[in-house]
Design a protein around this motif. Structure first.
Motif, mmCIF file in Angstrom:
data_model
loop_
_atom_site.group_PDB
_atom_site.id
_atom_site.type_symbol
_atom_site.label_atom_id
_atom_site.label_comp_id
_atom_site.label_asym_id
_atom_site.label_seq_id
_atom_site.Cartn_x
_atom_site.Cartn_y
_atom_site.Cartn_z
ATOM 1 N N MET A 278 0.885 -1.170 0.000
ATOM 2 C CA MET A 278 0.000 0.000 0.000
ATOM 3 C C MET A 278 0.916 1.212 0.000
ATOM 4 O O MET A 278 1.767 1.348 0.872
ATOM 5 N N GLY A 280 1.319 5.463 -0.841
ATOM 6 C CA GLY A 280 0.785 6.762 -1.192
ATOM 7 C C GLY A 280 1.705 7.509 -2.136
ATOM 8 O O GLY A 280 2.914 7.273 -2.146
ATOM 9 N N PHE B 240 7.901 9.785 2.622
ATOM 10 C CA PHE B 240 8.531 8.684 1.894
ATOM 11 C C PHE B 240 9.060 7.580 2.822
ATOM 12 O O PHE B 240 9.957 6.833 2.452
ATOM 13 N N VAL B 264 -8.658 3.530 10.372
ATOM 14 C CA VAL B 264 -8.237 3.191 9.003
ATOM 15 C C VAL B 264 -8.244 4.427 8.092
ATOM 16 O O VAL B 264 -7.284 4.641 7.346
ATOM 17 N N PRO B 265 -9.277 5.288 8.144
ATOM 18 C CA PRO B 265 -9.220 6.484 7.287
ATOM 19 C C PRO B 265 -8.034 7.398 7.635
ATOM 20 O O PRO B 265 -7.413 7.970 6.751
ATOM 21 N N MET B 266 -7.721 7.502 8.913
ATOM 22 C CA MET B 266 -6.573 8.306 9.320
ATOM 23 C C MET B 266 -5.292 7.716 8.735
ATOM 24 O O MET B 266 -4.444 8.431 8.196
ATOM 25 N N LEU B 267 -5.169 6.393 8.828
ATOM 26 C CA LEU B 267 -3.961 5.742 8.313
ATOM 27 C C LEU B 267 -3.855 5.914 6.796
ATOM 28 O O LEU B 267 -2.784 6.240 6.271
ATOM 29 N N ALA B 268 -4.965 5.727 6.102
ATOM 30 C CA ALA B 268 -4.945 5.887 4.644
ATOM 31 C C ALA B 268 -4.563 7.313 4.265
ATOM 32 O O ALA B 268 -3.785 7.537 3.336
ATOM 33 N N GLY B 269 -5.104 8.274 5.002
ATOM 34 C CA GLY B 269 -4.778 9.670 4.732
ATOM 35 C C GLY B 269 -3.307 9.961 4.974
ATOM 36 O O GLY B 269 -2.662 10.691 4.216
ATOM 37 N N ILE B 271 -0.840 7.700 4.837
ATOM 38 C CA ILE B 271 -0.081 7.014 3.783
ATOM 39 C C ILE B 271 -0.037 7.880 2.529
ATOM 40 O O ILE B 271 0.994 7.989 1.862
ATOM 41 N N LEU B 272 -1.161 8.531 2.249
ATOM 42 C CA LEU B 272 -1.205 9.421 1.081
ATOM 43 C C LEU B 272 -0.335 10.664 1.293
ATOM 44 O O LEU B 272 0.575 10.933 0.508
ATOM 45 N N ARG B 273 -0.620 11.404 2.346
ATOM 46 C CA ARG B 273 0.058 12.699 2.535
ATOM 47 C C ARG B 273 1.565 12.549 2.676
ATOM 48 O O ARG B 273 2.330 13.359 2.165
ATOM 49 N N ARG B 275 3.258 9.926 1.600
ATOM 50 C CA ARG B 275 3.756 9.036 0.543
ATOM 51 C C ARG B 275 4.462 7.825 1.161
ATOM 52 O O ARG B 275 5.600 7.489 0.809
ATOM 53 N N ILE B 276 3.768 7.196 2.089
ATOM 54 C CA ILE B 276 4.351 6.067 2.811
ATOM 55 C C ILE B 276 4.150 4.790 2.018
ATOM 56 O O ILE B 276 3.135 4.606 1.347
ATOM 57 N N ARG B 277 5.123 3.913 2.078
ATOM 58 C CA ARG B 277 4.980 2.581 1.516
ATOM 59 C C ARG B 277 4.916 1.589 2.662
ATOM 60 O O ARG B 277 5.826 1.491 3.460
ATOM 61 N N MET B 278 3.825 0.841 2.731
ATOM 62 C CA MET B 278 3.616 -0.164 3.774
ATOM 63 C C MET B 278 3.466 -1.485 3.043
ATOM 64 O O MET B 278 2.601 -1.617 2.169
#
Lengths: 342, 342
Positions: A278, A280, B240, B264-269, B271-273, B275-278
């Motif tokens: 996953m 971003g 990053f 989950v929405p906080m985590l997704a946000g 990851i986006l902001r 630019r995290i790779r999990m």
């Protein structure tokens, strides 16, 4: 017309939205246009792009880009016309891709302006060949890494990004399932864009329909909405699935987190067990190295008639706030472009 | 001794654990040892590796590996001695890396057995040179991709995987923060393993201490615990950042999700902001292509005295269930190896 007699109209941030934006969050102001110095050009906005990321700029939460200040002109990509030039690189009448934002005129020193030429519509510089198209291309191909025969799911499938994601995935040999808000959007995605399946996310049987539309599971979920679609996708993800996270529009207006339980441990466990990636991304990070190869391939598809974009044209500068509010509610059908008129 | 007079003792799954395993979940059974056919060897277990992944096999939730059946011998890596051989590839007295599981003897046709030679301790085949070491190496280097000068955080920092992650990160020029359960483990990680900082996750000021220990933020969080450590790491992640997900031991015994809100929405946000790779991984997927380069580099470090492993030796076959229960509670200090005796 004598430039000094012109007035510039601007939409500025009146107050930060609390949840969904309302008309009161925007204010129309008028200002004078300064006369040009050497090297400057006067731009007249022809088309303004409206995009979900703008909601983030209106907030003061920390993010990848600075927040707008109260009273500042709202940001945005534009196709503008050079109406006066004291810069040898640009002539009166040139059409350029600019970032003038929500205003009728801008004085620019030419930095970052790109000539708009050779497109079927100049406004395509804001969609297929612009930020939404590049976002679709980069996220799908460089992060999603779809392989022929794999299943790709994308939401907002008739929108500026989702429609391009799905068309590229088809060109790359994937099975593509598009999620829409139903009705004519659902029909368009399947009949006109040629996705394998299109679904209505409001259907009471949405989860079952998604499972049926992806009988071999989901290999790439291009995440641009979040919320209930993400939840329905999760159990269908295959081992080694990839989730490029491009946006979470379902959460942009949220003022608090949804009720529990806290599913972060569930998500982490699933990422582990299914070896999910996953990731971003923010497209602004990738222009320097990625835009040229994108533009080359997209131009080929466009010339060959293999890709298309549906624009949702909104008429007139005054209409911008209402169109933006509607965009966040999914009321648009296609890429939202405000046509400022000649 | 005549083989047919030998009895084999085995720990089998008596019932599926509900939450944390208890002694009642395990049952000791005795069985006869079949006589060897041509091509087979009789293995006597010398060392049994205990690892958190075993908890997953005891559950019947869908996962990457099949569940154990009730009554089945519990799985596990072993260093075993060939005590009788009808296979020309193995001689009596050979030490081999095997997967005999929680039992004293196993009849094998030789498939998958690897000779254990040239190690300071044969049991290192279960730790540094084995699954935990390879897990640390692959997740950190191939998914975490740490660059010199970056900050790497790892929990269970005195354990089989975490201690190796941190030592490799140091060898690669990173700032390394280890998280432990305090006391002698905390001291060991900093003083003996040479991590830059070590913290006690039970400290009432843990979040502030982590922020202080990572003044430039966190670039790689090697996730092997989940829970409160993950929560404390999240706000400190740099743009990053990479999160290889190797395990979520904090959740293995969970019978229900924690209370809300749903983050989950906080985590997704985020990851986006940012630019995290999990990315999750299961080391079994990577032996074919990745084990050889790992073994080569690890052997060099081991020979040069640049890497070490602390074993938590548990004496006797009978002790396995209690040691495993303790491992999931973090009671071990180092890699848990059950020494079955000569």
């Amino acid at each position: 017309m004598e430039q000094s007699s012109l007035k510039n109209r601007q939409w500025v941030l009146n107050q930060r939205p609390n949840g969904a934006p309302t008309p009161d969050d925007f204010k129309l102001v008028e200002s004078d246009i300064p006369s040009l110095n050497e090297g400057e050009v006067l731009l007249k906005t022809r088309y303004l792009s409206l995009d979900p990321y703008m909601r983030g700029r209106m907030s003061d939460a920390p993010s990848y880009a600075p927040s707008l200040n109260i009273g500042e002109v709202i940001v945005g990509g534009t196709v503008s016309e050079v109406v006066e030039s004291k810069n040898p690189k640009f002539a009166k009448g040139d059409r350029v891709l600019a970032g003038s934002g929500w205003q009728e005129y801008e004085v620019s020193d030419g930095t970052g302006l790109m000539l708009v030429e050779g497109l079927p519509e100049p406004s395509y510089a804001l969609s297929l060949m612009g930020m939404p198209g590049f976002t679709a291309y980069h996220g799908l191909l460089n992060i999603g890494e779809p392989k022929p025969g794999e299943t790709v799911v994308v939401a907002s499938a008739s929108g500026a990004v989702g429609s391009v994601v799905g068309q590229i995935a088809k060109l790359k040999g994937c099975r593509v399932v598009g999620i829409t808000s139903g009705g004519k959007k659902q029909q368009y995605v399947k009949d006109t864009l040629g996705f394998d399946e299109s679904l209505d996310r409001h259907s009471p049987n949405f989860e079952a329909e998604l499972a049926k539309a992806a009988p071999d599971g989901i290999d790439v979920y291009y995440e641009n909405v979040g919320g209930a679609v993400f939840d329905a996708v999760l159990p269908l993800l295959n081992d080694f699935a990839r989730i490029p996270v491009c946006g979470v529009i379902a959460h942009y207006n949220a003022t608090e987190l949804p009720q529990g339980p806290d599913r972060v441990p569930m998500l982490a466990g699933m990422i582990l067990r299914k070896r999910i990636r996953m990731q971003g991304f923010i497209i602004m990070d990738h222009y320097e190295t990625g835009y040229a190869p994108f533009a080359k391939e997209m131009t080929q598809w466009l010339k060959a008639g293999q890709i298309r974009i549906k624009e949702d044209r909104v008429q007139g500068f005054e209409a911008a706030p209402e169109a933006f509010i509607g965009l966040l509610e999914g009321k648009n059908f296609g890429k939202v472009v405000v046509d400022f008129g000649a």
